[in-house]
Design a protein around this motif. Structure first.
Motif, PDB file in Angstrom:
ATOM      1  N   HIS A   4      -7.209  -4.024   1.245  1.00  0.00           N
ATOM      2  CA  HIS A   4      -8.138  -2.674   1.118  1.00  0.00           C
ATOM      3  C   HIS A   4      -8.345  -3.745  -0.161  1.00  0.00           C
ATOM      4  O   HIS A   4      -7.643  -2.660  -0.721  1.00  0.00           O
ATOM      5  CB  HIS A   4      -5.906  -2.135   1.514  1.00  0.00           C
ATOM      6  CG  HIS A   4      -5.291  -2.239   2.848  1.00  0.00           C
ATOM      7  ND1 HIS A   4      -5.428  -1.092   3.265  1.00  0.00           N
ATOM      8  CD2 HIS A   4      -4.612  -3.190   3.173  1.00  0.00           C
ATOM      9  CE1 HIS A   4      -4.704  -0.911   3.898  1.00  0.00           C
ATOM     10  NE2 HIS A   4      -3.659  -1.894   4.382  1.00  0.00           N
ATOM     11  N   VAL A  26       0.788  -0.827   0.128  1.00  0.00           N
ATOM     12  CA  VAL A  26       0.302   0.360  -0.287  1.00  0.00           C
ATOM     13  C   VAL A  26       0.718   1.263   0.125  1.00  0.00           C
ATOM     14  O   VAL A  26       0.173   1.970  -0.378  1.00  0.00           O
ATOM     15  CB  VAL A  26      -1.149   0.125   1.199  1.00  0.00           C
ATOM     16  CG1 VAL A  26      -1.465   1.101   1.040  1.00  0.00           C
ATOM     17  CG2 VAL A  26      -2.010  -0.997   0.829  1.00  0.00           C
ATOM     18  N   SER A  86      -5.435   2.854  -7.460  1.00  0.00           N
ATOM     19  CA  SER A  86      -5.177   1.017  -7.016  1.00  0.00           C
ATOM     20  C   SER A  86      -4.802   0.292  -8.637  1.00  0.00           C
ATOM     21  O   SER A  86      -4.372   0.696  -9.252  1.00  0.00           O
ATOM     22  CB  SER A  86      -6.890   0.747  -7.423  1.00  0.00           C
ATOM     23  OG  SER A  86      -7.394   1.703  -8.783  1.00  0.00           O
ATOM     24  N   GLU A 108     -10.551  -1.608  -1.576  1.00  0.00           N
ATOM     25  CA  GLU A 108     -10.281  -0.889  -3.533  1.00  0.00           C
ATOM     26  C   GLU A 108      -9.149   0.030  -3.487  1.00  0.00           C
ATOM     27  O   GLU A 108      -9.831   0.313  -4.579  1.00  0.00           O
ATOM     28  CB  GLU A 108     -10.796   0.725  -1.892  1.00  0.00           C
ATOM     29  CG  GLU A 108      -9.617   1.513  -1.361  1.00  0.00           C
ATOM     30  CD  GLU A 108      -9.309   1.044   0.249  1.00  0.00           C
ATOM     31  OE1 GLU A 108      -8.440   0.534   0.599  1.00  0.00           O
ATOM     32  OE2 GLU A 108     -10.205  -0.374   0.183  1.00  0.00           O
ATOM     33  N   ARG A 109      -8.555  -1.348  -2.798  1.00  0.00           N
ATOM     34  CA  ARG A 109      -6.359  -0.573  -3.890  1.00  0.00           C
ATOM     35  C   ARG A 109      -6.473  -1.836  -4.676  1.00  0.00           C
ATOM     36  O   ARG A 109      -5.904  -2.109  -5.651  1.00  0.00           O
ATOM     37  CB  ARG A 109      -5.859  -0.903  -2.892  1.00  0.00           C
ATOM     38  CG  ARG A 109      -5.742   0.577  -1.517  1.00  0.00           C
ATOM     39  CD  ARG A 109      -5.882   1.763  -2.154  1.00  0.00           C
ATOM     40  NE  ARG A 109      -4.815   2.582  -2.885  1.00  0.00           N
ATOM     41  CZ  ARG A 109      -3.974   2.876  -2.416  1.00  0.00           C
ATOM     42  NH1 ARG A 109      -3.979   2.794  -1.217  1.00  0.00           N
ATOM     43  NH2 ARG A 109      -3.181   3.337  -3.184  1.00  0.00           N
ATOM     44  N   VAL A 110      -7.252  -2.376  -4.899  1.00  0.00           N
ATOM     45  CA  VAL A 110      -7.588  -3.879  -5.822  1.00  0.00           C
ATOM     46  C   VAL A 110      -8.736  -3.801  -6.857  1.00  0.00           C
ATOM     47  O   VAL A 110      -9.994  -4.281  -6.641  1.00  0.00           O
ATOM     48  CB  VAL A 110      -7.279  -5.340  -5.134  1.00  0.00           C
ATOM     49  CG1 VAL A 110      -6.685  -6.664  -6.274  1.00  0.00           C
ATOM     50  CG2 VAL A 110      -6.021  -4.746  -4.091  1.00  0.00           C
ATOM     51  N   GLN A 111      -8.026  -3.375  -7.682  1.00  0.00           N
ATOM     52  CA  GLN A 111      -8.975  -3.605  -9.410  1.00  0.00           C
ATOM     53  C   GLN A 111      -9.328  -5.185  -9.556  1.00  0.00           C
ATOM     54  O   GLN A 111     -10.184  -6.070 -10.667  1.00  0.00           O
ATOM     55  CB  GLN A 111      -8.079  -3.537 -10.573  1.00  0.00           C
ATOM     56  CG  GLN A 111      -7.937  -2.183 -10.256  1.00  0.00           C
ATOM     57  CD  GLN A 111      -7.495  -0.999 -11.627  1.00  0.00           C
ATOM     58  OE1 GLN A 111      -7.858  -1.376 -12.307  1.00  0.00           O
ATOM     59  NE2 GLN A 111      -6.504  -0.029 -11.247  1.00  0.00           N
ATOM     60  N   TYR A 120     -13.280 -10.132  -0.111  1.00  0.00           N
ATOM     61  CA  TYR A 120     -13.069  -9.422  -1.866  1.00  0.00           C
ATOM     62  C   TYR A 120     -13.491  -9.628  -3.184  1.00  0.00           C
ATOM     63  O   TYR A 120     -13.494 -10.968  -3.155  1.00  0.00           O
ATOM     64  CB  TYR A 120     -11.138  -9.459  -2.198  1.00  0.00           C
ATOM     65  CG  TYR A 120     -10.885  -8.770  -3.385  1.00  0.00           C
ATOM     66  CD1 TYR A 120     -11.352  -7.769  -4.088  1.00  0.00           C
ATOM     67  CD2 TYR A 120     -10.579  -9.531  -4.653  1.00  0.00           C
ATOM     68  CE1 TYR A 120     -10.889  -7.116  -4.087  1.00  0.00           C
ATOM     69  CE2 TYR A 120     -10.107  -8.826  -5.394  1.00  0.00           C
ATOM     70  CZ  TYR A 120     -10.674  -7.579  -5.772  1.00  0.00           C
ATOM     71  OH  TYR A 120     -10.196  -6.792  -6.942  1.00  0.00           O
ATOM     72  N   HIS A 171      -4.499  -3.898 -10.443  1.00  0.00           N
ATOM     73  CA  HIS A 171      -4.187  -5.134 -11.140  1.00  0.00           C
ATOM     74  C   HIS A 171      -3.633  -5.976  -9.392  1.00  0.00           C
ATOM     75  O   HIS A 171      -1.757  -5.375  -9.743  1.00  0.00           O
ATOM     76  CB  HIS A 171      -4.233  -5.917 -12.184  1.00  0.00           C
ATOM     77  CG  HIS A 171      -5.163  -5.170 -12.792  1.00  0.00           C
ATOM     78  ND1 HIS A 171      -6.653  -5.321 -12.834  1.00  0.00           N
ATOM     79  CD2 HIS A 171      -5.327  -3.742 -14.321  1.00  0.00           C
ATOM     80  CE1 HIS A 171      -7.196  -4.987 -14.071  1.00  0.00           C
ATOM     81  NE2 HIS A 171      -6.583  -3.665 -13.869  1.00  0.00           N
TER      82      HIS A 171
END
Length: 253
Positions: free
Chosen positions: A97, A67, A77, A99-102, A193, A79
């Motif tokens: 987290h 992060v 964010s 929201e940081r992972v597409q 997730y 992949h």
């Protein structure tokens, strides 16, 4: 912790997280394919490669390192791809987290605690560290007494570097050994997730089994699984074209 990292290519950001004893260069075959389409971010995780050493080796801590790297690079964010230990870091990042992972690609690891492995590797690491060998050949001879598989020895020897006192390990092998239980564990049991997720599994590997499916489905309800035929634990090195195609396929939906 500020992570040493490499960046290749341009486009949507893809962060690839290496496994135990590795570094950001381990995914060379896949990277050479994906860098034409994506901005690849290849970190050395703490205690590995050129990154700093620290005795805190828990998965939440290492996910936070990623992060902080994203913040440093102004990447809201990305992949996320992770192999083995890196897969556990990637899963932790996605669960804590989201929201940081597409999208999430987990390579040959499950969200569970594992029994102790790598005793032979640590024995070889200690033997070399104690001997301060004067050549790579001498280091390999010492490793051979503990690690019979040539590919594994070659992989481990990538961590060897010349110093003023002979050859020594770049990785913080002693901290990895002392805190190995943290690496074998997977402490995240809650949360989900819900983004696009895939688990890539080596056909000849025993790291992921059918018994892991309920836990995977609970934590990652959109997860799909793919078996890479004829490969073991290092499937990204054995079949980089196929792994790259599946990563690209998940990203494009």
């Amino acid at each position: 912790m500020k992570l040493h990292h490499r960046i290749q290519g341009d486009g949507a950001p893809v962060i690839i997280i290496h496994g135990l004893f590795g570094d950001g260069l381990n995914w060379g075959g896949v990277s050479r394919i994906l860098k034409d389409s994506y901005r690849l971010i290849l970190p050395d995780m703490r205690n590995h490669g050129r990154s700093a050493h620290d005795d805190d080796i828990t998965y939440p801590t290492m996910a936070q390192d990623v992060v902080e790297l994203m913040d440093e690079l102004d990447v809201p964010s990305a992949h996320i791809v992770g192999h083995s230990m890196g897969g556990k870091i990637a899963m932790t990042l996605a669960l804590q987290h989201p929201e940081r992972v597409q999208s999430l690609t987990v390579v040959d690891i499950a969200p569970k605690a594992y029994p102790v492995r790598h005793r032979d590797v640590f024995a070889g690491l200690k033997a070399v560290a104690d001997a301060h060998p004067e050549s790579r050949h001498d280091a390999e001879e010492l490793l051979t007494e503990h690690i019979q598989t040539t590919d594994v020895r070659t992989f481990i020897l990538k961590n060897l570097e010349r110093t003023d006192d002979g050859f020594a390990w770049r990785i913080n092998w002693h901290a990895l050994y002392e805190h190995y239980q943290d690496l074998a564990d997977f402490p995240i049991t809650e949360g989900q997730y819900t983004g696009p997720t895939q688990f890539l599994v080596g056909e000849l590997s025993d790291y992921v089994t059918k018994e892991d499916q309920p836990t995977i489905s609970r934590l990652f309800p959109q997860a799909t699984g793919r078996v890479v035929g004829g490969t073991g634990h290092w499937l990204h090195a054995e079949k980089p074209e196929l792994v790259a195609r599946w990563i690209d396929g998940l990203i494009h939906g």
